[in-house]
Design a protein around this motif. Structure first.
Motif, PDB file in Angstrom:
ATOM      1  N   GLY A   1       0.840  -1.203   0.000  1.00 13.33           N
ATOM      2  CA  GLY A   1       0.000   0.000   0.000  1.00 13.33           C
ATOM      3  C   GLY A   1       0.867   1.241   0.000  1.00 13.33           C
TER       4      GLY A   1
ATOM      5  N   LEU B   1      -4.425  -4.518   4.706  1.00 19.41           N
ATOM      6  CA  LEU B   1      -4.116  -3.120   4.427  1.00 19.41           C
ATOM      7  C   LEU B   1      -5.402  -2.459   3.970  1.00 19.41           C
ATOM      8  CD1 LEU B   1      -0.689  -3.138   2.522  1.00 19.41           C
ATOM      9  CD2 LEU B   1      -1.139  -2.361   4.831  1.00 19.41           C
TER      10      LEU B   1
ATOM     11  N   SER C   1      -2.526  -0.280   8.389  1.00 18.80           N
ATOM     12  CA  SER C   1      -1.970  -1.628   8.380  1.00 18.80           C
ATOM     13  C   SER C   1      -2.434  -2.341   9.648  1.00 18.80           C
ATOM     14  CB  SER C   1      -0.441  -1.577   8.330  1.00 18.80           C
ATOM     15  OG  SER C   1       0.114  -2.869   8.441  1.00 18.80           O
TER      16      SER C   1
ATOM     17  N   GLN D   1       2.815  -6.203   3.460  1.00 23.56           N
ATOM     18  CA  GLN D   1       2.439  -7.347   4.286  1.00 23.56           C
ATOM     19  C   GLN D   1       2.552  -8.615   3.452  1.00 23.56           C
ATOM     20  OE1 GLN D   1      -1.475  -6.610   5.834  1.00 23.56           O
ATOM     21  NE2 GLN D   1      -0.770  -5.207   7.413  1.00 23.56           N
TER      22      GLN D   1
END
Length: 312
Positions: A54, A148, A161, A176
């Motif tokens: 992200g 996310l 997150s 992640q």
């Protein structure tokens, strides 16, 4: 043939078995009881095993993931859905157990729909994040997913997150999944607060590609979601021909015969008899009975004979 008695004990109700949330762990307790019996191996769950990235930029948020699904080291699909629509201005990308991820996204979307009907306006991004983190914290890590959550609202773009135990962080960029260790250095090196959409998109793609190159559980096309501050959304896949890893050139040497550095002649003679009379002074050099002692004795005897012949 394996005979298993299916008359199992009724699973005890616990805090984690909430019918209202859509999660039921009866099958897990059943598998635990069957696993204690000889010959039964529980089926491994299908996991996303992914690289989720992200990036928050000047005019929105970008989420990017790969689309490969795995189950216990085996690739099950190359078109797995990992980005979910929670609202028209909120999207979430996740990694972990596929069934848990789909169920959490479905429940969050239903809850945000009710919240929008009650408020009469667009749902803030923080509301979706609060619902997800409270649900994960309630189950104390038994829902094995990470998410996310990104979107835009009246406060501008936001990115959260959230981990499987319920902890959450509001950050400008995140990674992640199983490939996060390879994706994070790319984000840390290339992110800045003045990124435009094109630069942020390129950065997110490079981070996911780094995760795919260095993680066996990540692969397939890259799925990209762009959420802009004017509430427009773009969803598309980016397919690459292949990911070639640069390798150092191989050093090839032509075979050459070995070079003789030095040579030494050792005067050794075959032994005719096993019994030899050694000179008395040989005891002071080396121990008796060794090959070196015998060779020195023969050499001294030969020198003595040659000296006697010359003198005679």
């Amino acid at each position: 043939m394996l005979n298993i008695n299916l008359n199992l004990e009724a699973p005890s109700q616990s805090l984690f078995q909430r019918k209202s949330t859509g999660f039921n762990f009866d099958n897990r307790e059943r598998d635990n009881q069957l696993a204690e019996r000889k010959g039964f191996i529980p089926k491994p769950p299908t996991t996303t095993g992914s690289t989720v990235v992200g990036v928050k930029y000047r005019d929105g948020v970008i989420l990017a993931t790969d689309r490969q699904g795995t189950a216990d080291g085996m690739i099950t699909t190359n078109c797995m859905k990992k980005i979910y629509r929670l609202q028209e201005n909120i999207y979430a990308g996740g990694s972990g157990v596929c069934g848990d991820l789909h169920q959490v996204a479905r429940l969050t979307r239903a809850e945000m729909d009710l919240h929008q009907l009650k408020m009469g306006c667009k749902v803030p991004v923080v509301c979706a994040n609060h619902f997800v983190k409270h649900m994960l914290y309630r189950y104390q890590g038994n829902i094995k997913i990470t998410m996310l959550i990104g979107g835009v609202d009246n406060g501008g773009p936001s990115l959260y997150s959230t981990w499987f135990e319920g902890s959450t962080t509001k950050i400008p960029f995140a990674a992640q999944g199983s490939g996060n260790c390879a994706a994070l250095p790319v984000l840390e090196k290339g992110w800045n607060a003045s990124l435009d959409e094109k630069s942020a998109e390129s950065l997110a793609i490079d981070a996911v590609r780094s995760g795919i190159r260095n993680d066996l559980y990540s692969g397939s096309p890259i799925h990209i979601c762009i959420i802009r501050t004017d509430y427009s959304v773009s969803l598309y896949d980016k397919i690459f021909a292949g990911f070639t890893v640069p390798r150092p050139p191989v050093l090839r040497l032509k075979p050459q015969p070995p070079k003789v550095l030095f040579a030494a002649d050792h005067p050794l003679e075959p032994i005719a008899n096993s019994m030899h009379s050694l000179p008395p002074e040989s005891d002071q050099v080396v121990p008796k009975g060794t090959r070196t002692a015998l060779a020195l004795a023969r050499l001294k005897s030969k020198k003595i004979k040659e000296t006697a012949e010359i003198d005679g």
